[in-house]
Design a protein around this motif. Structure first.
Motif, mmCIF file in Angstrom:
data_model
loop_
_atom_site.group_PDB
_atom_site.id
_atom_site.type_symbol
_atom_site.label_atom_id
_atom_site.label_comp_id
_atom_site.label_asym_id
_atom_site.label_seq_id
_atom_site.Cartn_x
_atom_site.Cartn_y
_atom_site.Cartn_z
ATOM 1 N N ILE A 9 0.850 -1.200 0.000
ATOM 2 C CA ILE A 9 0.000 0.000 0.000
ATOM 3 C C ILE A 9 0.885 1.250 0.000
ATOM 4 C CG2 ILE A 9 -1.752 1.282 1.275
ATOM 5 C CD1 ILE A 9 -2.687 -1.514 2.260
ATOM 6 N N ALA A 11 2.424 3.695 -3.461
ATOM 7 C CA ALA A 11 3.335 3.480 -4.592
ATOM 8 C C ALA A 11 4.357 4.607 -4.663
ATOM 9 C CB ALA A 11 2.532 3.377 -5.889
ATOM 10 N N GLY A 12 4.755 5.115 -3.508
ATOM 11 C CA GLY A 12 5.807 6.129 -3.441
ATOM 12 C C GLY A 12 7.163 5.466 -3.580
ATOM 13 N N MET A 14 9.170 4.187 -1.367
ATOM 14 C CA MET A 14 9.360 2.957 -0.587
ATOM 15 C C MET A 14 8.447 1.828 -1.067
ATOM 16 S SD MET A 14 11.845 3.565 1.296
ATOM 17 C CE MET A 14 11.895 2.087 2.278
ATOM 18 N N GLY A 15 7.143 2.130 -1.217
ATOM 19 C CA GLY A 15 6.214 1.098 -1.686
ATOM 20 C C GLY A 15 6.642 0.566 -3.049
ATOM 21 N N ASN A 32 -0.943 -0.762 -4.452
ATOM 22 C CA ASN A 32 -2.108 0.110 -4.220
ATOM 23 C C ASN A 32 -1.701 1.551 -3.928
ATOM 24 O OD1 ASN A 32 -3.863 1.397 -1.874
ATOM 25 N ND2 ASN A 32 -5.232 0.144 -3.100
ATOM 26 N N THR A 91 1.988 7.350 3.305
ATOM 27 C CA THR A 91 2.588 8.536 3.926
ATOM 28 C C THR A 91 2.757 8.366 5.446
ATOM 29 O OG1 THR A 91 1.373 9.731 2.227
ATOM 30 C CG2 THR A 91 2.278 11.053 4.018
ATOM 31 N N GLU A 92 3.852 8.922 5.978
ATOM 32 C CA GLU A 92 4.152 8.778 7.413
ATOM 33 C C GLU A 92 3.232 9.683 8.251
ATOM 34 O OE1 GLU A 92 5.886 6.516 8.649
ATOM 35 O OE2 GLU A 92 6.998 7.139 10.414
ATOM 36 N N LYS A 97 -2.456 6.030 8.464
ATOM 37 C CA LYS A 97 -2.160 4.594 8.597
ATOM 38 C C LYS A 97 -3.240 3.885 9.425
ATOM 39 C CE LYS A 97 2.869 5.105 8.048
ATOM 40 N NZ LYS A 97 3.171 4.535 6.739
ATOM 41 N N ILE A 100 -6.132 3.127 7.214
ATOM 42 C CA ILE A 100 -5.822 1.989 6.323
ATOM 43 C C ILE A 100 -5.909 0.668 7.106
ATOM 44 C CG2 ILE A 100 -3.950 0.880 5.009
ATOM 45 C CD1 ILE A 100 -3.050 3.745 4.191
ATOM 46 N N ASN A 117 5.575 -0.475 6.945
ATOM 47 C CA ASN A 117 6.947 -0.025 6.674
ATOM 48 C C ASN A 117 7.212 1.326 7.363
ATOM 49 O OD1 ASN A 117 9.480 -0.121 5.065
ATOM 50 N ND2 ASN A 117 8.619 1.660 4.025
ATOM 51 N N THR A 118 6.386 1.688 8.326
ATOM 52 C CA THR A 118 6.580 2.984 8.989
ATOM 53 C C THR A 118 8.024 3.168 9.457
ATOM 54 O OG1 THR A 118 5.931 4.410 10.814
ATOM 55 C CG2 THR A 118 5.734 2.058 11.211
ATOM 56 N N PHE A 141 11.838 -1.437 5.641
ATOM 57 C CA PHE A 141 12.872 -1.495 4.600
ATOM 58 C C PHE A 141 13.633 -0.167 4.588
ATOM 59 C CE2 PHE A 141 9.744 -4.595 3.355
ATOM 60 C CZ PHE A 141 10.440 -5.587 2.681
HETATM 61 N N1 LIG Z 1 11.664 7.861 2.512
HETATM 62 C C1 LIG Z 1 12.407 6.987 3.148
HETATM 63 O O1 LIG Z 1 13.651 7.020 3.077
HETATM 64 C C2 LIG Z 1 11.763 5.926 3.967
HETATM 65 C C3 LIG Z 1 10.420 5.983 4.254
HETATM 66 N N2 LIG Z 1 9.843 4.981 5.000
HETATM 67 C C4 LIG Z 1 8.432 5.004 5.304
HETATM 68 O O2 LIG Z 1 7.730 4.497 4.176
HETATM 69 C C5 LIG Z 1 6.445 5.138 4.085
HETATM 70 C C6 LIG Z 1 6.322 5.784 2.720
HETATM 71 O O3 LIG Z 1 7.374 6.721 2.545
HETATM 72 P P1 LIG Z 1 7.813 7.209 1.094
HETATM 73 O O4 LIG Z 1 7.618 6.119 0.107
HETATM 74 O O5 LIG Z 1 9.132 7.853 1.250
HETATM 75 O O6 LIG Z 1 6.719 8.351 0.836
HETATM 76 P P2 LIG Z 1 6.183 8.925 -0.552
HETATM 77 O O7 LIG Z 1 5.673 10.276 -0.247
HETATM 78 O O8 LIG Z 1 7.200 8.735 -1.630
HETATM 79 O O9 LIG Z 1 4.964 7.924 -0.892
HETATM 80 C C7 LIG Z 1 3.823 7.767 -0.102
HETATM 81 C C8 LIG Z 1 2.717 7.238 -1.001
HETATM 82 O O10 LIG Z 1 1.605 6.841 -0.180
HETATM 83 C C9 LIG Z 1 0.443 7.172 -0.892
HETATM 84 N N3 LIG Z 1 -0.705 7.216 0.010
HETATM 85 C C10 LIG Z 1 -1.043 8.185 0.907
HETATM 86 N N4 LIG Z 1 -2.200 7.857 1.523
HETATM 87 C C11 LIG Z 1 -2.594 6.663 1.015
HETATM 88 C C12 LIG Z 1 -3.713 5.816 1.248
HETATM 89 N N5 LIG Z 1 -4.657 6.145 2.114
HETATM 90 N N6 LIG Z 1 -3.800 4.657 0.552
HETATM 91 C C13 LIG Z 1 -2.855 4.313 -0.347
HETATM 92 N N7 LIG Z 1 -1.763 5.085 -0.608
HETATM 93 C C14 LIG Z 1 -1.640 6.234 0.062
HETATM 94 C C15 LIG Z 1 0.763 8.526 -1.534
HETATM 95 O O11 LIG Z 1 -0.129 8.831 -2.583
HETATM 96 C C16 LIG Z 1 2.201 8.292 -2.006
HETATM 97 O O12 LIG Z 1 2.246 7.764 -3.313
HETATM 98 C C17 LIG Z 1 6.365 6.113 5.253
HETATM 99 O O13 LIG Z 1 5.751 5.481 6.343
HETATM 100 C C18 LIG Z 1 7.832 6.395 5.544
HETATM 101 O O14 LIG Z 1 8.058 6.794 6.860
HETATM 102 C C19 LIG Z 1 10.570 3.913 5.460
HETATM 103 C C20 LIG Z 1 11.896 3.793 5.163
HETATM 104 C C21 LIG Z 1 12.620 4.824 4.430
#
Ligand SMILES: NC(=O)C1=CN([C@@H]2O[C@H](COP(=O)(O)OP(=O)(O)OC[C@H]3O[C@@H](n4cnc5c(N)ncnc54)[C@H](O)[C@@H]3O)[C@@H](O)[C@H]2O)C=CC1
Ligand SMILES: CC(=O)CC(=O)SCCNC(=O)CCNC(=O)[C@H](O)C(C)(C)COP(=O)(O)OP(=O)(O)OC[C@H]1O[C@@H](n2cnc3c(N)ncnc32)[C@H](O)[C@@H]1OP(=O)(O)O
Length: 284
Positions: A9, A11-12, A14-15, A32, A91-92, A97, A100, A117-118, A141
């Motif tokens: 869940i 597609a940023g 990390m996903g 997703n 999103t963090e 979360k 979801i 993956n928080t 991750f």
């Molecule tokens: N950026 C990093 O280096 C790291 C981030 N994380 C964690 O991974 C998670 C994602 O971070 P990133 O990928 O960097 O963020 P990002 O901003 O690149 O991607 C987040 C994605 O989640 C989507 N999203 C938001 N609400 C949603 C929902 N209700 N249902 C489905 N999708 C939804 C957004 O549209 C966006 O595509 C966060 O919890 C972050 O703390 C973990 C390890 C490393």
């Protein structure tokens, strides 16, 4: 129960990385997000990375096509009804979360593990909004997922041994090295990393040196692959701020106060690489 189909869940960055690695290691992956355009953009990015792997002789064209065919786009959380494992990488933000996890708990089969993956949010609190806290766990991750070996596996207060064992094995099947951690703010990785990044931001804020100089000190002086400000831009300044807030509130200790400059940049929409501007410029 054998895990064959995984839902990711978010597609940023990390996903997308988690989905890519899972698909490369043979899992069917339901990817997703809230908007199909975000998924398509991520699939194109993954396609580019796989092209590079083919060009370098690490993968055949057939493997690439099979990997891409295993990635199934989804904009409906109800698709969780049909998967064997879920890892959430949205999103963090705790409210996002929790919402979801409430839906997943209703939709996913009762034996399905719900992982997050928080970077820092409490696994125990996410588990508490579900009726299956023993099946909720952190699977953290590192970025970029296809390159970094580590997965922190975080046990909430109610996570069962069986859930832990399954996630450990899954991480290994995905070619990663799992490390067991108990659920406290920031776990290990971000409790140690993020205060260093925050301190580097204080050095900019207080005029100690320019960002370039701070990064050069840490790269050439400490052999870090990226300086802390480049790394902050790479992680995302919104994510860095969210993690500092969790540390600050979670320990109720002023040593974790987020730098005002970090807050200001996030408010301005300067989120680092993903928005084109952070401590450095990525617009060109
Ligand atoms: N950026 C990093 O280096 C790291 C981030 N994380 C964690 O991974 C998670 C994602 O971070 P990133 O990928 O960097 O963020 P990002 O901003 O690149 O991607 C987040 C994605 O989640 C989507 N999203 C938001 N609400 C949603 C929902 N209700 N249902 C489905 N999708 C939804 C957004 O549209 C966006 O595509 C966060 O919890 C972050 O703390 C973990 C390890 C490393
Ligand atoms: C915030 C959290 O909760 C937890 C976290 O994740 S904290 C962040 C943890 N990550 C780090 O600390 C990363 C530190 N930086 C590094 O290790 C390196 O700079 C790096 C691996 C990112 C890039 O390495 P580099 O040698 O400077 O650059 P480069 O040669 O372009 O890339 C090396 C490889 O990484 C790959 N890579 C780089 N960025 C990538 C990305 N975003 N996605 C996928 N792969 C990527 C490249 O494709 C390249 O792969 P090949 O060797 O197969 O060609």
């Amino acid at each position: 129960m054998a895990i064959k189909r995984i839902m990711v869940i978010g597609a940023g960055q990390m996903g997308g990385g988690i989905a890519q690695v899972a698909a490369q290691t043979g899992f069917e992956v339901v990817l997703n997000d809230i908007d199909r355009a975000f998924i398509d953009k991520r699939l194109a990015f993954i396609g580019g990375l796989l092209d590079k792997n083919v060009a370098k002789g690490r993968m055949t064209e057939e493997d690439k096509a099979a990997t891409l065919a295993r990635l199934i786009p989804s904009t409906d959380l109800k698709d969780a009804a049909d998967v064997d494992f879920v890892v959430e990488a949205a999103t963090e933000n705790l409210a996002v979360k929790e919402k979801i996890f409430r839906i997943l708990d209703e939709v996913a089969r009762p034996d399905v593990i719900l992982a997050s993956n928080t970077s820092s949010l409490p696994i125990t609190e996410l588990a508490a909004v579900t009726g299956r806290p023993e099946l909720v766990i952190g699977m953290h991750f590192m970025n970029p997922v296809p390159v970094m070996k580590l997965v922190e596996v975080i046990r909430g207060i109610a996570t069962s041994d069986a859930t832990y064992a399954t996630v450990k094995e899954l991480a290994e099947t995905m070619g990663k090295v799992p490390v067991e951690v108990n659920d406290y703010p920031g776990f290990i990785s971000n409790r140690v990393l993020m205060p260093m990044i925050n301190e580097a931001i204080y050095c900019v804020y207080e005029g100690v040196a320019e960002p370039e100089a701070i990064d050069t000190v840490m790269k050439l002086g400490m052999n870090h692959p990226m300086g802390p400000l480049t790394l902050a831009d790479f992680i995302g300044l919104d994510t860095c701020l969210a993690i500092m807030e969790v540390l600050y509130e979670g320990f109720a200790d002023s040593k974790y106060r987020p730098c005002p400059l970090l807050r200001k940049m996030v408010k301005a929409g300067w989120l680092g690489r993903k928005s084109g501007k952070g401590f450095f410029d990525y617009s060109s």
